[in-house]
Design a protein around this motif. Sequence first.
Motif, short mmCIF file in Angstrom:
data_model
loop_
_atom_site.label_atom_id
_atom_site.label_comp_id
_atom_site.label_asym_id
_atom_site.label_seq_id
_atom_site.Cartn_x
_atom_site.Cartn_y
_atom_site.Cartn_z
N ALA A 65 0.83 -1.20 0.00
CA ALA A 65 0.00 0.00 0.00
C ALA A 65 0.87 1.26 0.00
N VAL A 66 1.94 1.25 0.80
CA VAL A 66 2.85 2.39 0.85
C VAL A 66 3.52 2.61 -0.50
N GLN A 67 3.97 1.53 -1.11
CA GLN A 67 4.61 1.64 -2.43
C GLN A 67 3.64 2.17 -3.47
N ALA A 68 2.37 1.84 -3.32
CA ALA A 68 1.37 2.27 -4.30
C ALA A 68 1.12 3.78 -4.25
N PHE A 69 1.11 4.37 -3.02
CA PHE A 69 0.79 5.80 -2.97
C PHE A 69 2.02 6.70 -2.94
N LEU A 70 3.18 6.17 -2.56
CA LEU A 70 4.39 7.00 -2.58
C LEU A 70 5.01 6.98 -3.97
N THR A 71 4.26 7.43 -4.93
CA THR A 71 4.69 7.46 -6.32
C THR A 71 5.05 8.89 -6.72
N LYS A 120 12.99 -3.18 5.33
CA LYS A 120 12.86 -2.97 3.88
C LYS A 120 11.82 -1.89 3.60
N LEU A 121 10.72 -1.93 4.33
CA LEU A 121 9.68 -0.92 4.16
C LEU A 121 10.21 0.46 4.51
N ALA A 122 10.88 0.57 5.65
CA ALA A 122 11.42 1.86 6.09
C ALA A 122 12.42 2.40 5.09
N GLY A 123 13.30 1.54 4.59
CA GLY A 123 14.29 1.97 3.61
C GLY A 123 13.65 2.48 2.34
N PHE A 124 12.65 1.75 1.85
CA PHE A 124 11.94 2.18 0.65
C PHE A 124 11.25 3.52 0.88
N ALA A 125 10.53 3.63 2.01
CA ALA A 125 9.76 4.83 2.29
C ALA A 125 10.65 6.06 2.35
N GLU A 150 18.31 14.74 3.17
CA GLU A 150 18.39 13.35 3.61
C GLU A 150 17.99 13.22 5.08
N ALA A 151 18.50 14.13 5.91
CA ALA A 151 18.17 14.09 7.34
C ALA A 151 16.68 14.36 7.56
N LEU A 152 16.12 15.28 6.80
CA LEU A 152 14.71 15.62 6.93
C LEU A 152 13.83 14.42 6.62
N ALA A 153 14.17 13.67 5.58
CA ALA A 153 13.38 12.50 5.20
C ALA A 153 13.40 11.45 6.31
N TYR A 154 14.57 11.19 6.88
CA TYR A 154 14.66 10.23 7.98
C TYR A 154 13.91 10.74 9.21
N ASN A 155 14.04 12.04 9.50
CA ASN A 155 13.36 12.60 10.66
C ASN A 155 11.84 12.49 10.51
#
Length: 223
Positions: A65-71, A120-125, A150-155
């Motif tokens: 589901a996450v992969q589907a909407f994070l396009t 794997k999910l966290a890394g993809f997201a 990069e830091a903002l995305a992880y935060n």
Amino acid sequence: MSDRAVKTRERILEAARELFNEQGEKAVTTNHIAAHLGISPGNLYYHFRNKTAIIKELLVQYSNAVQAFLTPPEPGQKADVGAKRHYLEAALQAMWHYRFLHRDMQRLAAEEVLRSEYEKLAGFAVQRIITIYRGLIDSGVMVINERELEALAYNLWLVIVSWVSFVGSGLAAGAGKFSKDTIRRAIYQALLLDKPYVTDEARKDFEALLEEFYVPINQWFMP
């Protein structure tokens, strides 16, 4: 696998997800799931050898589901605050639908197979969030350098996940009030991280987006 077997498997997953969300994964056993469906434990074990196998399949569903909407936007399509709203609303729906995963992940991560899937999910997201942020930068919505991006995305990921876990685990006052607003507030918390990097041109739309996701905090943290 017959149509009947497929339907039974789907019913098991749906019932498990509902029970895990409502009662917490720890409180629900395979016997509870079987009883909820009115089937024998043996029938359930025909489809899933244990509870961990059920949770793994639900985690895969959530990941899909996450992969589907994070396009990211299509080439030539401008990313704007409206596009960000789409991502956030989709995230809200998916996280609520599978809320037990974030709420109980600290305990679930003790299972190697679940920890691996979640990593794997966290890394993809995070990587996809970085890509989406770059689109917002290119569209003039944000100004931020690569290191901070990069830091903002992880935060952002950490704030959303940690908030759901923190409130849902009973660490916060009033944690029993866990609701969809819990996740909406998590998204608001994460949005505030973006605020320093939003351009003047996008400021008005961004402030409206903040207002949409605002939920008073005192239902979890008492003064």
